[in-house]
Scaffold this motif. Structure first.
Motif, PDB file in Angstrom:
ATOM      1  N   VAL A   1       0.836  -1.206   0.000  1.00 32.68           N
ATOM      2  CA  VAL A   1       0.000   0.000   0.000  1.00 32.68           C
ATOM      3  C   VAL A   1       0.870   1.256   0.000  1.00 32.68           C
ATOM      4  CG1 VAL A   1      -1.625   1.352   1.382  1.00 32.68           C
ATOM      5  CG2 VAL A   1      -2.000  -1.107   1.056  1.00 32.68           C
ATOM      6  N   ASN A   2       1.999   1.193   0.686  1.00 29.65           N
ATOM      7  CA  ASN A   2       2.857   2.370   0.854  1.00 29.65           C
ATOM      8  C   ASN A   2       4.069   2.372  -0.075  1.00 29.65           C
ATOM      9  OD1 ASN A   2       1.955   3.999   3.469  1.00 29.65           O
ATOM     10  ND2 ASN A   2       1.587   1.819   3.858  1.00 29.65           N
ATOM     11  N   ALA A   3       4.111   1.462  -1.041  1.00 30.11           N
ATOM     12  CA  ALA A   3       5.298   1.304  -1.884  1.00 30.11           C
ATOM     13  C   ALA A   3       5.643   2.574  -2.659  1.00 30.11           C
ATOM     14  CB  ALA A   3       5.112   0.136  -2.840  1.00 30.11           C
ATOM     15  N   ALA A   4       4.651   3.211  -3.255  1.00 28.75           N
ATOM     16  CA  ALA A   4       4.923   4.412  -4.060  1.00 28.75           C
ATOM     17  C   ALA A   4       5.475   5.536  -3.180  1.00 28.75           C
ATOM     18  CB  ALA A   4       3.653   4.860  -4.776  1.00 28.75           C
ATOM     19  N   ARG A   5       4.891   5.699  -1.995  1.00 28.41           N
ATOM     20  CA  ARG A   5       5.345   6.762  -1.095  1.00 28.41           C
ATOM     21  C   ARG A   5       6.762   6.503  -0.601  1.00 28.41           C
ATOM     22  NH1 ARG A   5       5.485   7.429   4.317  1.00 28.41           N
ATOM     23  NH2 ARG A   5       4.472   5.415   4.683  1.00 28.41           N
ATOM     24  N   ILE A   6       7.036   5.274  -0.161  1.00 31.05           N
ATOM     25  CA  ILE A   6       8.383   4.952   0.319  1.00 31.05           C
ATOM     26  C   ILE A   6       9.377   5.009  -0.828  1.00 31.05           C
ATOM     27  CG2 ILE A   6       9.823   3.108   1.287  1.00 31.05           C
ATOM     28  CD1 ILE A   6       7.536   2.359   3.098  1.00 31.05           C
ATOM     29  N   GLY A   7       8.947   4.569  -2.021  1.00 30.76           N
ATOM     30  CA  GLY A   7       9.825   4.646  -3.177  1.00 30.76           C
ATOM     31  C   GLY A   7      10.236   6.070  -3.486  1.00 30.76           C
ATOM     32  N   GLU A   8       9.299   7.002  -3.404  1.00 28.73           N
ATOM     33  CA  GLU A   8       9.625   8.407  -3.671  1.00 28.73           C
ATOM     34  C   GLU A   8      10.591   8.959  -2.625  1.00 28.73           C
ATOM     35  OE1 GLU A   8       7.416  12.727  -4.413  1.00 28.73           O
ATOM     36  OE2 GLU A   8       6.246  10.870  -4.395  1.00 28.73           O
ATOM     37  N   ILE A   9      10.400   8.564  -1.369  1.00 22.03           N
ATOM     38  CA  ILE A   9      11.320   9.003  -0.311  1.00 22.03           C
ATOM     39  C   ILE A   9      12.711   8.426  -0.551  1.00 22.03           C
ATOM     40  CG2 ILE A   9      11.833   8.736   2.158  1.00 22.03           C
ATOM     41  CD1 ILE A   9       8.742   8.907   2.578  1.00 22.03           C
ATOM     42  N   GLU A  10      12.768   7.146  -0.918  1.00 16.75           N
ATOM     43  CA  GLU A  10      14.073   6.529  -1.182  1.00 16.75           C
ATOM     44  C   GLU A  10      14.758   7.192  -2.368  1.00 16.75           C
ATOM     45  OE1 GLU A  10      16.202   2.170  -1.873  1.00 16.75           O
ATOM     46  OE2 GLU A  10      14.022   2.281  -1.597  1.00 16.75           O
ATOM     47  N   THR A  11      14.015   7.510  -3.407  1.00 18.51           N
ATOM     48  CA  THR A  11      14.589   8.175  -4.575  1.00 18.51           C
ATOM     49  C   THR A  11      15.125   9.555  -4.203  1.00 18.51           C
ATOM     50  OG1 THR A  11      13.224   6.988  -6.160  1.00 18.51           O
ATOM     51  CG2 THR A  11      14.050   9.126  -6.853  1.00 18.51           C
ATOM     52  N   THR A  12      14.362  10.306  -3.452  1.00 20.03           N
ATOM     53  CA  THR A  12      14.814  11.631  -3.023  1.00 20.03           C
ATOM     54  C   THR A  12      16.058  11.535  -2.160  1.00 20.03           C
ATOM     55  OG1 THR A  12      12.509  12.389  -3.044  1.00 20.03           O
ATOM     56  CG2 THR A  12      14.100  13.753  -1.848  1.00 20.03           C
ATOM     57  N   ASP A  13      16.143  10.489  -1.357  1.00 18.28           N
ATOM     58  CA  ASP A  13      17.234  10.339  -0.394  1.00 18.28           C
ATOM     59  C   ASP A  13      18.496   9.751  -1.019  1.00 18.28           C
ATOM     60  OD1 ASP A  13      17.943  10.886   2.236  1.00 18.28           O
ATOM     61  OD2 ASP A  13      17.471   8.883   2.947  1.00 18.28           O
ATOM     62  N   SER A  14      18.330   8.838  -1.977  1.00 20.18           N
ATOM     63  CA  SER A  14      19.488   8.109  -2.511  1.00 20.18           C
ATOM     64  C   SER A  14      19.775   8.373  -3.980  1.00 20.18           C
ATOM     65  CB  SER A  14      19.279   6.597  -2.334  1.00 20.18           C
ATOM     66  OG  SER A  14      18.275   6.128  -3.218  1.00 20.18           O
ATOM     67  N   GLY A  15      18.803   8.919  -4.730  1.00 17.08           N
ATOM     68  CA  GLY A  15      19.012   9.153  -6.152  1.00 17.08           C
ATOM     69  C   GLY A  15      18.659   7.980  -7.037  1.00 17.08           C
ATOM     70  N   LYS A  16      18.262   6.858  -6.448  1.00 13.18           N
ATOM     71  CA  LYS A  16      17.873   5.711  -7.275  1.00 13.18           C
ATOM     72  C   LYS A  16      16.579   6.024  -8.020  1.00 13.18           C
ATOM     73  CE  LYS A  16      18.384   1.511  -6.184  1.00 13.18           C
ATOM     74  NZ  LYS A  16      18.267   0.163  -5.590  1.00 13.18           N
ATOM     75  N   LEU A  17      16.394   5.385  -9.167  1.00 16.78           N
ATOM     76  CA  LEU A  17      15.219   5.650  -9.980  1.00 16.78           C
ATOM     77  C   LEU A  17      13.938   5.292  -9.244  1.00 16.78           C
ATOM     78  CD1 LEU A  17      16.155   4.328 -13.545  1.00 16.78           C
ATOM     79  CD2 LEU A  17      16.552   6.577 -12.557  1.00 16.78           C
ATOM     80  N   LEU A  18      12.953   6.180  -9.334  1.00 15.24           N
ATOM     81  CA  LEU A  18      11.660   5.899  -8.723  1.00 15.24           C
ATOM     82  C   LEU A  18      11.030   4.656  -9.343  1.00 15.24           C
ATOM     83  CD1 LEU A  18       9.326   6.649  -6.850  1.00 15.24           C
ATOM     84  CD2 LEU A  18       8.476   8.172  -8.649  1.00 15.24           C
ATOM     85  N   ALA A  19      11.247   4.460 -10.631  1.00 12.65           N
ATOM     86  CA  ALA A  19      10.695   3.279 -11.299  1.00 12.65           C
ATOM     87  C   ALA A  19      11.166   2.003 -10.615  1.00 12.65           C
ATOM     88  CB  ALA A  19      11.095   3.266 -12.771  1.00 12.65           C
ATOM     89  N   GLU A  20      12.415   2.013 -10.096  1.00 12.51           N
ATOM     90  CA  GLU A  20      12.924   0.815  -9.425  1.00 12.51           C
ATOM     91  C   GLU A  20      12.589   0.812  -7.941  1.00 12.51           C
ATOM     92  OE1 GLU A  20      16.350  -1.705 -10.403  1.00 12.51           O
ATOM     93  OE2 GLU A  20      17.363  -0.625  -8.784  1.00 12.51           O
ATOM     94  N   THR A  21      12.731   1.952  -7.267  1.00 12.14           N
ATOM     95  CA  THR A  21      12.491   1.946  -5.818  1.00 12.14           C
ATOM     96  C   THR A  21      11.042   1.597  -5.486  1.00 12.14           C
ATOM     97  OG1 THR A  21      12.093   4.341  -5.822  1.00 12.14           O
ATOM     98  CG2 THR A  21      14.340   3.595  -5.326  1.00 12.14           C
ATOM     99  N   ALA A  22      10.110   2.135  -6.259  1.00 12.33           N
ATOM    100  CA  ALA A  22       8.701   1.851  -5.975  1.00 12.33           C
ATOM    101  C   ALA A  22       8.353   0.408  -6.281  1.00 12.33           C
ATOM    102  CB  ALA A  22       7.808   2.796  -6.775  1.00 12.33           C
TER     103      ALA A  22
END
Length: 492
Positions: free
Chosen positions: A83-104
């Protein structure tokens, strides 16, 4: 964001700043600007987290919970992660620079890891032994190993946490999770889901902080029973030394310098895509990066040209955009390391066929780079780059390819591209690596063990056996005879 978020530590079911008052800032690699702050643990915070884990281990609320009930908690956690994958993915992308397509997508997928171990939770079994003494009933039972310290790096946090936390909780252990002091925000967000899932207080705590105040006190703590570490070999050596203080069972999943072998009969596009996936996926920031491309001499020029053509279409840019292929590197130090390594490689006779330069934009960007190497001692074939750099080297025979592939102190991943199924079996058997992908690369599953040889570490994560690594075997002897014990001075 107008208001920069501040993340606290999660200790014994409560959110708190560090006892020492230390705060660090996290930088957005795409902009180079500070975007968040987080509390850092002091040694007394480590003591509180470990004490909470020890108390929870013996608390009837967790100790007496059935394995089926523990599995249900893990199922609930998996649902919350999705349920929270997109939100956590965006936070991880902002924090680490990894692609949102992969983090989410990766965050959503790790829900399956927790479901896998949820299903195994009530299948941890002992055995009745066919003992050679007819008046004895002897059986084994598997019990939780105890307090676990799980240490994860920044580059695949949700995945690497799932491979540790899933089996540990399914086995009935308690866990102190230590997030990297680089880009820890997604782990601290993840702690909210653990809380929401309903795990008893103290079963999981989440810390971050530097080596002296957090990592060292944690890995040498007297009440720690097991350490599961993912990171670099240099840090791992310190972890192993620290574990001598508490004799904690330790597993290490370390870095790699993985070879991808491309034989003359390989499918060209498949091999080119495999090399691109292995080198530019996650912007090269992967422990299984296939950064040593070994290509048969007869197809070398043609394959290198095909890769160059594909590289022209690689989009480097904002990691939050759906069309971006390669984002920034997590830290400026990685950019500097790549530049220095490429300069040494050129001095050793290597040729930069594509890229090889900084990109003129804000943030920690480096152009996807293709290096043609003259020999196996070239620096880019030896150093774990952790960036978008692909190195290619020619070989003539199968035996030479295997020898080149194995000429490394590492042994995590490997790849083989060939349409000859006999060769695929033959070569994969001889490669000294914990994982071998054939005609594909960089695939994972909760069902498949993950781990390496040599300086890539020891122990395995994921798969059915991993859950056993979080248990101890107890042997129970029951005398079924009514007769008194015989001579007490002679072992039976």
């Amino acid at each position: 964001m107008d208001q920069k978020p501040h993340y606290q530590l999660f200790i014994d079911g409560a959110w708190t700043d560090g006892a020492g008052g230390q705060v660090m800032t996290s930088q957005n690699p795409a902009t180079g600007e500070d975007w968040a702050s987080f509390a850092c643990a002091a040694p007394s915070d480590v003591d509180r987290a470990v004490a909470a884990a020890r108390r929870a281990l013996d608390d009837p609320e967790w100790r007496d919970m059935t394995q089926t009930q523990r599995g249900k908690l893990l199922y609930r956690l998996a649902d919350l992660i999705e349920v929270n994958a997109a939100r956590i993915g965006e936070i991880e992308t902002t924090d680490s620079g990894k692609l949102l397509a992969e983090t989410a997508s990766q965050t959503a997928y790790v829900g399956d890891y927790y479901r896998y171990y949820a299903g195994l939770a009530d299948k941890i079994e002992g055995a009745v032994l066919p003992i050679d003494k007819p008046d004895m009933h002897v059986f084994t039972r598997r019990e939780p190993i105890g307090v676990v310290v799980a240490i994860v790096p920044w580059n695949a946090q949700m995945f690497l946490t799932a491979t540790k936390l899933g089996p540990a909780l399914a086995a009935g252990c308690t866990v102190v999770l230590k997030a990297s002091e680089i880009a820890p925000a997604p782990m601290l967000e993840f702690a909210r889901l653990i809380e929401a899932a309903g795990f008893p207080r103290g079963v999981v705590s989440v810390l971050t902080g530097d080596a002296d105040n957090c990592a060292i006190p944690l890995t040498r703590h007297a009440d720690v029973d097991r350490i599961a570490f993912t990171g670099g070999p240099d840090t791992a050596r310190h972890v192993v030394r620290n574990s001598a203080e508490n004799f904690a069972v330790t597993t290490l999943e370390l870095g790699g310098k993985s070879p991808i072998l491309v034989f003359e009969d390989a499918d060209f596009d498949g091999a080119a895509n495999g090399l691109i996936a292995g080198n530019f996926g996650a912007s090269g920031q992967s422990c299984v990066a296939g950064s040593r491309g070994l290509v048969h001499r007869s197809i070398f020029d043609a394959l290198a040209a095909r890769i160059e053509d594909k590289m022209k279409d690689v989009i480097v840019g904002d990691p939050l955009r759906a069309d971006t292929h390669v984002g920034p590197l997590c830290t400026q130090a990685q950019v500097a390391r790549i530049q220095e390594t490429l300069e040494r490689a050129k001095q050793q006779g290597a040729r930069i066929r594509f890229g090889g330069a900084l990109l003129a934009r804000a943030g920690h960007y480096f152009a996807p780079t293709l290096v043609e190497c003259a020999h196996n001692d070239t620096e880019t074939l030896k150093v774990e780059m952790f960036g978008p750099v692909m190195s290619l080297l020619q070989f003539d025979t199968e035996d030479e390819a295997i020898a080149l592939a194995n000429a490394t102190p590492f042994g995590l991943g490997s790849g083989v591209f060939t349409q000859n199924i006999a060769r695929a079996h033959r070569v994969s058997a001889r490669l000294r690596a914990g994982i071998c992908w054939v005609n594909t690369y960089r695939a994972v599953s909760p069902i498949a063990p993950f781990g390496g040889y040599n300086q890539s570490g020891y122990g395995r994560e994921a798969g059915i056996e991993a859950i056993r690594d979080y248990t101890r075997t107890k042997t129970v002897w029951i005398n079924t005879s009514d007769a008194p014990m015989a001579n007490p001075f002679v072992m039976r």
